[in-house]
Write a protein that holds these residues in place. Structure first.
Motif, PDB file in Angstrom:
ATOM      1  N   ARG A 296       0.857  -1.195   0.000  1.00 37.66           N
ATOM      2  CA  ARG A 296       0.000   0.000   0.000  1.00 37.66           C
ATOM      3  C   ARG A 296       0.887   1.236   0.000  1.00 37.66           C
ATOM      4  O   ARG A 296       2.020   1.199   0.476  1.00 37.66           O
ATOM      5  N   ARG A 297       0.360   2.315  -0.547  1.00 39.51           N
ATOM      6  CA  ARG A 297       1.160   3.528  -0.693  1.00 39.51           C
ATOM      7  C   ARG A 297       0.400   4.713  -0.092  1.00 39.51           C
ATOM      8  O   ARG A 297      -0.584   5.180  -0.674  1.00 39.51           O
ATOM      9  N   PRO A 298       0.847   5.249   1.042  1.00 43.55           N
ATOM     10  CA  PRO A 298       0.183   6.398   1.649  1.00 43.55           C
ATOM     11  C   PRO A 298       0.434   7.668   0.842  1.00 43.55           C
ATOM     12  O   PRO A 298       1.339   7.703  -0.006  1.00 43.55           O
ATOM     13  N   PRO A 299      -0.310   8.729   1.087  1.00 48.99           N
ATOM     14  CA  PRO A 299      -0.056  10.004   0.396  1.00 48.99           C
ATOM     15  C   PRO A 299       1.376  10.484   0.632  1.00 48.99           C
ATOM     16  O   PRO A 299       1.996  10.182   1.653  1.00 48.99           O
ATOM     17  N   ALA A 300       1.883  11.245  -0.329  1.00 51.05           N
ATOM     18  CA  ALA A 300       3.269  11.731  -0.259  1.00 51.05           C
ATOM     19  C   ALA A 300       3.522  12.562   0.991  1.00 51.05           C
ATOM     20  O   ALA A 300       4.628  12.556   1.539  1.00 51.05           O
ATOM     21  N   CYS A 301       2.510  13.284   1.462  1.00 50.60           N
ATOM     22  CA  CYS A 301       2.690  14.149   2.626  1.00 50.60           C
ATOM     23  C   CYS A 301       3.017  13.351   3.884  1.00 50.60           C
ATOM     24  O   CYS A 301       3.682  13.852   4.795  1.00 50.60           O
ATOM     25  N   TRP A 302       2.564  12.085   3.963  1.00 49.92           N
ATOM     26  CA  TRP A 302       2.791  11.254   5.140  1.00 49.92           C
ATOM     27  C   TRP A 302       4.029  10.384   5.027  1.00 49.92           C
ATOM     28  O   TRP A 302       4.506   9.834   6.033  1.00 49.92           O
ATOM     29  N   ARG A 303       4.568  10.212   3.833  1.00 50.69           N
ATOM     30  CA  ARG A 303       5.686   9.287   3.652  1.00 50.69           C
ATOM     31  C   ARG A 303       6.926   9.662   4.454  1.00 50.69           C
ATOM     32  O   ARG A 303       7.581   8.768   5.022  1.00 50.69           O
ATOM     33  N   PRO A 304       7.315  10.949   4.543  1.00 50.48           N
ATOM     34  CA  PRO A 304       8.511  11.252   5.345  1.00 50.48           C
ATOM     35  C   PRO A 304       8.385  10.795   6.798  1.00 50.48           C
ATOM     36  O   PRO A 304       9.315  10.193   7.348  1.00 50.48           O
ATOM     37  N   LEU A 305       7.256  11.057   7.424  1.00 49.54           N
ATOM     38  CA  LEU A 305       7.077  10.637   8.816  1.00 49.54           C
ATOM     39  C   LEU A 305       7.103   9.112   8.924  1.00 49.54           C
ATOM     40  O   LEU A 305       7.721   8.555   9.842  1.00 49.54           O
ATOM     41  N   LEU A 306       6.464   8.439   7.997  1.00 49.87           N
ATOM     42  CA  LEU A 306       6.438   6.982   8.044  1.00 49.87           C
ATOM     43  C   LEU A 306       7.820   6.384   7.770  1.00 49.87           C
ATOM     44  O   LEU A 306       8.177   5.351   8.341  1.00 49.87           O
TER      45      LEU A 306
END
Length: 228
Positions: free
Chosen positions: A82-92
């Motif tokens: 699964r691929r979260p939105p780009a805005c959340w990827r740095p935190l993840l």
């Protein structure tokens, strides 16, 4: 009162999901740090709705729940398939990095949620309630004021103490480049733009993708690892 009770269950549901995350994640995990902050905000919004702090509780709760759902969906989308939105990827991606401080995790989550999710949640709420963004502005401003006051408390609680000035100096410089108030104002403008573009799906998708990417870039900067 019966109408208000109809909308308490969704709030309880998102609060329960946040509490489950809090119980499941290590305290130092970056998502856990943000989740604790956001849980406090959601509980406070719920309390204020219950005590008459919002003139239109139905609107406030609808916006609050749809807003929270976007965060929870993004976190739950973190996985190999699964691929979260780009805005959340740095935190993840940086959630367990030893060089990233708790304050950075908290503000990176706020950046993603306010900068991207809030604009989309306003549009979601408008569709759900059958209204234009202007009719949500009072609830939007009241929730935003609460977020600003909590951000000040977060900075005080999570900022390193005087024995860690070698960390606090670059941290202060880094975090001084971001403002919740500016992010909130930008999110309102983005929501109005998305609402105006709702009949143009290609432009809406392009605008949303670029907003997502820009907020993700800011989040990556906020999560710059700092020296021990």
């Amino acid at each position: 009162m019966a109408q208000l009770e109809q909308f308490t269950t969704p709030v309880d549901a998102v609060v329960s999901r946040m509490r489950a995350l809090d119980a499941a994640l290590p305290a130092r995990d970056g998502v856990a740090v943000f989740n604790r902050v956001y849980l406090t905000v959601t509980e406070e919004v719920d309390r204020r709705v219950g005590t008459g702090g919002f003139p239109d509780p139905r609107t406030a709760i609808t916006l609050d729940v749809l807003f929270a759902e976007r965060y929870l969906t993004a976190v739950e989308a973190d996985g190999p398939d699964r691929r979260p939105p780009a805005c959340w990827r740095p935190l993840l991606q940086f959630r367990r990095h030893p060089g990233v401080r708790p304050l950075q995790f908290a503000l990176a989550g706020i950046n993603a949620h306010i900068g991207h999710d809030l604009a989309l949640a306003v549009v979601d709420a408008c569709r759900s309630l059958g209204c234009a963004p202007a009719e949500l502005e009072d609830a939007y401003d009241r929730v935003g004021d609460l977020l600003v006051s909590l951000e000040e408390r977060i900075r005080e609680e999570l900022m390193p103490g005087p024995d860690l000035l070698q960390i606090a100096d670059p941290l202060t410089h880094l975090l001084g480049s971001w403002s919740l108030e500016r992010a909130r104002d930008a999110a309102w403008s983005a929501a109005r733009a998305l609402w105006a573009l709702r009949g143009l799906p290609e432009l809406t998708a392009e605008f949303t993708d670029r907003l997502d990417a820009a907020v993700g870039f800011a989040g990556r900067m906020l999560l710059t690892p700092l020296p021990d």
